[in-house]
Motif scaffolding. Structure first.
Motif, short mmCIF file in Angstrom:
data_model
loop_
_atom_site.label_atom_id
_atom_site.label_comp_id
_atom_site.label_asym_id
_atom_site.label_seq_id
_atom_site.Cartn_x
_atom_site.Cartn_y
_atom_site.Cartn_z
N TYR A 94 0.84 -1.19 0.00
CA TYR A 94 0.00 0.00 0.00
C TYR A 94 0.88 1.25 0.00
O TYR A 94 1.82 1.36 0.80
N TYR A 95 0.54 2.17 -0.89
CA TYR A 95 1.30 3.41 -1.05
C TYR A 95 0.40 4.62 -0.80
O TYR A 95 -0.75 4.64 -1.24
N CYS A 96 0.94 5.61 -0.12
CA CYS A 96 0.23 6.88 -0.08
C CYS A 96 0.88 7.83 -1.08
O CYS A 96 2.05 7.68 -1.44
N ALA A 97 0.08 8.78 -1.52
CA ALA A 97 0.54 9.72 -2.52
C ALA A 97 -0.06 11.09 -2.22
O ALA A 97 -1.14 11.18 -1.63
N ALA A 98 0.63 12.12 -2.63
CA ALA A 98 0.16 13.48 -2.39
C ALA A 98 0.44 14.35 -3.60
O ALA A 98 1.31 14.07 -4.42
N GLY A 99 -0.31 15.43 -3.68
CA GLY A 99 -0.11 16.37 -4.77
C GLY A 99 -1.26 16.30 -5.76
O GLY A 99 -2.35 15.85 -5.43
N GLY A 100 -1.03 16.75 -6.95
CA GLY A 100 -2.06 16.75 -7.96
C GLY A 100 -2.86 18.03 -7.97
O GLY A 100 -2.83 18.81 -7.02
N THR A 101 -3.57 18.24 -9.06
CA THR A 101 -4.30 19.49 -9.23
C THR A 101 -5.81 19.31 -9.21
O THR A 101 -6.54 20.28 -8.98
N SER A 102 -6.31 18.10 -9.44
CA SER A 102 -7.76 17.93 -9.40
C SER A 102 -8.21 17.72 -7.96
O SER A 102 -7.40 17.50 -7.07
N TYR A 103 -9.51 17.82 -7.74
CA TYR A 103 -10.03 17.82 -6.37
C TYR A 103 -9.89 16.47 -5.69
O TYR A 103 -9.45 16.38 -4.54
N LEU A 104 -10.23 15.40 -6.39
CA LEU A 104 -10.13 14.04 -5.86
C LEU A 104 -9.48 13.16 -6.93
O LEU A 104 -10.16 12.36 -7.59
N PRO A 105 -8.19 13.31 -7.14
CA PRO A 105 -7.53 12.57 -8.21
C PRO A 105 -7.53 11.07 -7.98
O PRO A 105 -7.31 10.60 -6.86
N ARG A 106 -7.78 10.31 -9.07
CA ARG A 106 -7.86 8.86 -8.97
C ARG A 106 -6.77 8.16 -9.79
O ARG A 106 -6.55 6.97 -9.63
N SER A 107 -6.10 8.91 -10.64
CA SER A 107 -5.04 8.33 -11.45
C SER A 107 -3.70 8.55 -10.78
O SER A 107 -3.41 9.64 -10.29
N SER A 108 -2.86 7.52 -10.80
CA SER A 108 -1.53 7.66 -10.21
C SER A 108 -0.72 8.74 -10.90
O SER A 108 0.15 9.36 -10.29
N ARG A 109 -1.02 8.99 -12.16
CA ARG A 109 -0.27 10.00 -12.91
C ARG A 109 -0.50 11.41 -12.40
O ARG A 109 0.27 12.32 -12.67
N GLU A 110 -1.56 11.58 -11.63
CA GLU A 110 -1.88 12.94 -11.14
C GLU A 110 -1.11 13.30 -9.86
O GLU A 110 -1.14 14.44 -9.43
N TYR A 111 -0.45 12.33 -9.27
CA TYR A 111 0.22 12.58 -8.00
C TYR A 111 1.71 12.87 -8.20
O TYR A 111 2.36 12.27 -9.04
N ASP A 112 2.22 13.76 -7.37
CA ASP A 112 3.61 14.18 -7.51
C ASP A 112 4.56 13.48 -6.53
O ASP A 112 5.75 13.36 -6.79
N TYR A 113 4.03 13.08 -5.39
CA TYR A 113 4.88 12.52 -4.34
C TYR A 113 4.33 11.17 -3.89
O TYR A 113 3.11 11.00 -3.77
N TRP A 114 5.27 10.26 -3.61
CA TRP A 114 4.89 8.89 -3.23
C TRP A 114 5.71 8.42 -2.04
O TRP A 114 6.88 8.78 -1.89
N GLY A 115 5.07 7.60 -1.21
CA GLY A 115 5.79 6.93 -0.16
C GLY A 115 6.45 5.66 -0.66
O GLY A 115 6.29 5.29 -1.83
N GLN A 116 7.15 4.98 0.23
CA GLN A 116 7.89 3.78 -0.17
C GLN A 116 7.03 2.52 -0.11
O GLN A 116 7.42 1.48 -0.63
N GLY A 117 5.87 2.62 0.51
CA GLY A 117 4.96 1.50 0.57
C GLY A 117 5.07 0.70 1.86
O GLY A 117 6.13 0.66 2.49
N THR A 118 3.97 0.07 2.23
CA THR A 118 3.95 -0.80 3.40
C THR A 118 3.15 -2.05 3.04
O THR A 118 2.11 -1.97 2.39
N GLN A 119 3.67 -3.19 3.42
CA GLN A 119 3.07 -4.47 3.03
C GLN A 119 1.89 -4.81 3.93
O GLN A 119 1.99 -4.76 5.16
N VAL A 120 0.81 -5.19 3.29
CA VAL A 120 -0.36 -5.72 4.00
C VAL A 120 -0.63 -7.12 3.45
O VAL A 120 -0.78 -7.29 2.25
N THR A 121 -0.65 -8.08 4.35
CA THR A 121 -0.91 -9.46 3.96
C THR A 121 -2.08 -9.98 4.77
O THR A 121 -2.07 -9.91 6.00
N VAL A 122 -3.08 -10.47 4.06
CA VAL A 122 -4.28 -10.99 4.71
C VAL A 122 -4.37 -12.49 4.43
O VAL A 122 -4.47 -12.90 3.27
N SER A 123 -4.33 -13.27 5.47
CA SER A 123 -4.40 -14.72 5.31
C SER A 123 -5.84 -15.19 5.42
O SER A 123 -6.65 -14.61 6.14
#
Length: 124
Positions: A94-123
């Motif tokens: 799971y990654y968080c992202a920030a930035g973008g110019t639209s109000y509720l951006p849904r495309s990864s291309r709209e975001y400028d900054y990204w975290g490194q990610g954190t693993q979620v595993t559901v058994s």
């Protein structure tokens, strides 16, 4: 240096809950929407949800609607992803992202900054 740092991932059983956090540093993101994405092995990164800059509005992917909730901290530089009723198909990085110019951006291309990610595993 701008950083987004996710935390809170782990291994849980189906039906459990997890709360992910994303803390931003290096600049303020209080004026920007913040989103969550995930990527499972062998799959493309997919949109999970987004929260507006004010925290007043959110939008979720159909696959998580009703189970996941995004919120922002008081300083608005922290965003949370509360995940309930987890399923094995929620397993991903799971990654968080920030930035973008639209109000509720849904495309990864709209975001400028990204975290490194954190693993979620559901058994099952």
């Amino acid at each position: 240096q701008v950083q987004l740092i996710e935390s809170g991932g782990g291994l849980v059983q189906a039906g459990s809950s997890l709360r992910l956090s994303c803390a931003a540093s290096g600049r303020t993101f209080s004026d920007y929407p913040m989103g969550w994405f995930r990527q499972a092995p062998g799959k493309e990164r997919e949109f999970v949800g987004v929260i507006s800059w004010s925290g007043a509005n959110t939008y979720y992917a159909d696959s998580v609607k009703g189970r996941f909730t995004i919120s922002r901290g008081n300083a608005k530089n922290t965003v949370y992803l509360q995940m309930n009723s987890l399923k094995p198909e929620d397993t991903a990085v799971y990654y968080c992202a920030a930035g973008g110019t639209s109000y509720l951006p849904r495309s990864s291309r709209e975001y400028d900054y990204w975290g490194q990610g954190t693993q979620v595993t559901v058994s099952s």
